[in-house]
Scaffold this active site. Sequence first.
Site, PDB file in Angstrom:
ATOM      1  N   ASN A 147      82.554  36.573 157.451  1.00  0.00           N
ATOM      2  CA  ASN A 147      82.851  36.624 158.886  1.00  0.00           C
ATOM      3  C   ASN A 147      83.439  37.985 159.257  1.00  0.00           C
ATOM      4  OD1 ASN A 147      82.032  34.032 159.741  1.00  0.00           O
ATOM      5  ND2 ASN A 147      83.871  33.120 158.837  1.00  0.00           N
ATOM      6  N   CYS A 169      76.038  29.608 157.340  1.00  0.00           N
ATOM      7  CA  CYS A 169      77.309  28.955 157.617  1.00  0.00           C
ATOM      8  C   CYS A 169      77.078  27.456 157.604  1.00  0.00           C
ATOM      9  CB  CYS A 169      77.840  29.404 158.980  1.00  0.00           C
ATOM     10  SG  CYS A 169      79.365  28.580 159.500  1.00  0.00           S
ATOM     11  N   HIS A 170      78.003  26.708 157.043  1.00  0.00           N
ATOM     12  CA  HIS A 170      77.815  25.269 156.901  1.00  0.00           C
ATOM     13  C   HIS A 170      78.331  24.466 158.083  1.00  0.00           C
ATOM     14  CE1 HIS A 170      81.812  25.726 154.511  1.00  0.00           C
ATOM     15  NE2 HIS A 170      82.066  25.618 155.788  1.00  0.00           N
ATOM     16  N   HIS A 199      79.547  29.370 165.033  1.00  0.00           N
ATOM     17  CA  HIS A 199      80.827  28.763 165.386  1.00  0.00           C
ATOM     18  C   HIS A 199      80.902  28.348 166.852  1.00  0.00           C
ATOM     19  CE1 HIS A 199      83.299  30.530 161.764  1.00  0.00           C
ATOM     20  NE2 HIS A 199      82.273  29.777 161.393  1.00  0.00           N
TER      21      HIS A 199
END
Length: 438
Positions: A147, A169-170, A199
Site C-alpha cells: 500500500n 488485495c483480499h 479499499h
Amino acid sequence: MPQVVFLGAGSVVFTRQLLADLFRFDDLPALRLMLHDIDAERLAVAKGTAEQLLRRFGREAEIVATLDRREALAGADFVVNMIQVGGIDATRVDLELPARAGLRQTIGDTTGVGGVFRGLRTFPVLSEIAADMLELCPEAWFLNYTNPMAMNVWWMSVVAPSIRTVGLCHSVYWTVHDLCELIGVPLDGTHYRAAGVNHQAWLTEWSRDGESLYPLLREKIAADPELGRRVRVEMFRRIGYYPTETSEHSSEYLSWFLRSDAQIERFRIEPLQYIGISEENVAEYEHAKEALATNRDLELEEGAAEYAPQVIHSILTGTERVIHANVVNRGLIDNLPQGAVVEVPATVDADGVHAMPFGSVPTQGAALNRTYLSVAELAIEAARTGDPELVRRAVLVDPNASSTLTPAQIWALCDELTAAHAPLLPKQLGGEREFVLP
C-alpha cells in the site's frame, strides 16, 4: 523451473501465508523461490519459514535468500512485492505526527496524509525495481501487495508501462466471506462482483441461486442496533452498496467520521489503530524467530485466500478462476478517470490476468471514488514533476484532512512530515534521496 520472487520477504507473517497457500496446490511444478529483503536477520527468518513449510507440505522447490535484489530478480517469472519503506518507524510518524496536529487516522496507508507520504517514499524504490525488472525479467508478472495500492500500481504504469503489473488485495473476498457468515449463508455457491477503487470498491452483485442477498443483510442490520454502529453499515445505508474494506480503514477515507469525537464514539472507531497492529506484527516476527530456533511448527491459517498464489497457480497450470484485481482503467469503468487505477473482477488463466470491462459503478459510489483518485493523482504528479506544492494539494483534497485542518495547517503538517521522512523522500520534494524524475 518457474521462479517466484518475494520482495520484502522479511514480512515473515505475510510471507508464511503466501507460501503456505502456494504449497497447498499439489499440481504445481517445482519452483525456485527467491527471497529478498534488506534486513539480514528478517531474511534469515523468512528462509527458515520457507524451509519448514516446504518440509511440512512435502513440496519440491529451490529456496534462495539474498540481500541482492538484482540477484533475486534475474530470470524471474513472478515478482511478489510486499515492501514497506521505512517500516514501523515511518508508520508511527505517518499516524502520530498528524494526530498531534489534530488530524486523526486509523491505518494511514492507503490515501489521505498517511497514504500520500507512504506513497512518496515508496515510489523511488518502485522505480528502482522497475528498472531492474526491465533489464533482468521484462516478461515477469509484478504482483503488488504494498500500500497505497492504487498509487503504487499507478506509479508503475508511469515509470514502466510495459511491465505486467497487477495489484492484489483480499478485501473483496473477505468482505463477502464475512457478510455470508453474518447472514448465515455459505460462501460456496455465492455469486459476487465489486468494482471501484482499492479499499473503496462497491459490492454491486451479491446473490445465491439468482436471488440478491442484500435483503437478508438489511434484515440482519435492522434486528441488531449494534450493527448500525459500524462505519461500513452507515456507508451502506447512505450509499446503497456495501464497501469492500473494513470500518477502520473506511472511516479515514471520508469526511463523515474522524473529525468528531461523537462520531468516533458512535461508530466505535479506534484512531491510531495501525500502530498497535504493527507492534503485534513485530511481536509475531519475534515469536516466529523463536519457534524456528527451537524447531517448533509455525502456526498456519487454513484455506488459500490470497490472490498471488492463485494467480501463479492459474498461469502455471492453466486453471481458470476469477479474482478482483487492481489495474489501470483502460475502458474498464466508464464513470471513473481513464488511466487511473481501479479495482474490477478479472479472469486468470494460462495467458495471465484479464480485467473485465465493468461498465459504470453506482453514481454515488463513483463520486466518492473520484475524490480518492484525485488524492492519488496529485501524489503521482507531485513525484513525477518534483513539485512539492502538489503534495500539499493532494492532502488538501483528502476529505478527512480537509474536514479537520485548515489549508494553512495542512501546509504546516506536510512541512513537518517532509522533515521527518527526509531520508526516504526525493530531493525534489524536500527530502534527501537522489531520485531521477520519470
